[in-house]
Design a protein around this motif. Structure first.
Motif, PDB file in Angstrom:
ATOM      1  N   UNK A 115       0.847  -1.186   0.000  1.00 57.78           N
ATOM      2  CA  UNK A 115       0.000   0.000   0.000  1.00 57.78           C
ATOM      3  C   UNK A 115       0.888   1.244   0.000  1.00 57.78           C
ATOM      4  N   UNK A 116       1.277   1.631  -1.187  1.00 60.23           N
ATOM      5  CA  UNK A 116       2.034   2.875  -1.280  1.00 60.23           C
ATOM      6  C   UNK A 116       1.063   4.039  -1.188  1.00 60.23           C
ATOM      7  N   UNK A 117       1.577   5.196  -0.905  1.00 60.31           N
ATOM      8  CA  UNK A 117       0.720   6.378  -0.783  1.00 60.31           C
ATOM      9  C   UNK A 117       0.008   6.660  -2.092  1.00 60.31           C
ATOM     10  N   UNK A 118       0.718   6.480  -3.191  1.00 57.83           N
ATOM     11  CA  UNK A 118       0.129   6.742  -4.509  1.00 57.83           C
ATOM     12  C   UNK A 118      -1.033   5.795  -4.796  1.00 57.83           C
ATOM     13  N   UNK A 119      -0.849   4.515  -4.478  1.00 59.52           N
ATOM     14  CA  UNK A 119      -1.914   3.531  -4.708  1.00 59.52           C
ATOM     15  C   UNK A 119      -3.115   3.807  -3.814  1.00 59.52           C
ATOM     16  N   UNK A 120      -2.859   4.209  -2.576  1.00 59.99           N
ATOM     17  CA  UNK A 120      -3.953   4.515  -1.657  1.00 59.99           C
ATOM     18  C   UNK A 120      -4.769   5.706  -2.153  1.00 59.99           C
ATOM     19  N   UNK A 121      -4.090   6.748  -2.620  1.00 58.83           N
ATOM     20  CA  UNK A 121      -4.792   7.924  -3.152  1.00 58.83           C
ATOM     21  C   UNK A 121      -5.610   7.542  -4.378  1.00 58.83           C
ATOM     22  N   UNK A 122      -5.064   6.680  -5.240  1.00 53.17           N
ATOM     23  CA  UNK A 122      -5.787   6.248  -6.440  1.00 53.17           C
ATOM     24  C   UNK A 122      -7.057   5.491  -6.059  1.00 53.17           C
ATOM     25  N   UNK A 123      -6.959   4.579  -5.091  1.00 56.08           N
ATOM     26  CA  UNK A 123      -8.135   3.811  -4.681  1.00 56.08           C
ATOM     27  C   UNK A 123      -9.196   4.705  -4.046  1.00 56.08           C
ATOM     28  N   UNK A 124      -8.763   5.664  -3.238  1.00 60.98           N
ATOM     29  CA  UNK A 124      -9.726   6.572  -2.621  1.00 60.98           C
ATOM     30  C   UNK A 124     -10.441   7.394  -3.694  1.00 60.98           C
ATOM     31  N   UNK A 125      -9.700   7.843  -4.707  1.00 63.65           N
ATOM     32  CA  UNK A 125     -10.317   8.617  -5.793  1.00 63.65           C
ATOM     33  C   UNK A 125     -11.324   7.768  -6.561  1.00 63.65           C
ATOM     34  N   UNK A 126     -10.963   6.537  -6.884  1.00 70.37           N
ATOM     35  CA  UNK A 126     -11.868   5.663  -7.636  1.00 70.37           C
ATOM     36  C   UNK A 126     -13.131   5.379  -6.833  1.00 70.37           C
ATOM     37  N   UNK A 127     -12.979   5.076  -5.556  1.00 70.61           N
ATOM     38  CA  UNK A 127     -14.154   4.799  -4.727  1.00 70.61           C
ATOM     39  C   UNK A 127     -15.041   6.035  -4.575  1.00 70.61           C
ATOM     40  N   UNK A 128     -14.424   7.198  -4.414  1.00 72.86           N
ATOM     41  CA  UNK A 128     -15.202   8.430  -4.269  1.00 72.86           C
ATOM     42  C   UNK A 128     -15.996   8.724  -5.535  1.00 72.86           C
ATOM     43  N   UNK A 129     -15.351   8.604  -6.685  1.00 74.14           N
ATOM     44  CA  UNK A 129     -16.050   8.840  -7.955  1.00 74.14           C
ATOM     45  C   UNK A 129     -17.180   7.829  -8.131  1.00 74.14           C
TER      46      UNK A 129
END
Length: 52
Positions: free
Chosen positions: A19-33
Motif C-alpha cells: 500500500x504505497x501512498x500513490x496507490x492509496x490515493x488512487x483507490x480513494x479517488x476511484x471509490x469516491x467517484x
C-alpha cells in the motif's frame, strides 16, 4: 583483502510495498467517484428521463 562487493547493511530488507501512498490515493479517488456516480443515478434515475 576482499574482492567482493557487499551491500551496506543500513536497513533490513523489506518486501514489496503493498500500500504505497500513490496507490492509496488512487483507490480513494476511484471509490469516491464511484459513490458520487451511484448517488447521482439514485437522485435522477435514467428511466425518469423517458417521456411516457
Amino acid at each position: 583483502m576482499r574482492d567482493t562487493l557487499e551491500r551496506p547493511m543500513t536497513e533490513p530488507e523489506e518486501g514489496p510495498a503493498r500500500f504505497t501512498k500513490r496507490r492509496l490515493v488512487r483507490w480513494i479517488a476511484v471509490l469516491t467517484i464511484g459513490i458520487v456516480v451511484v448517488l447521482a443515478i439514485w437522485q435522477e434515475p435514467l428511466y425518469a428521463l423517458r417521456p411516457e
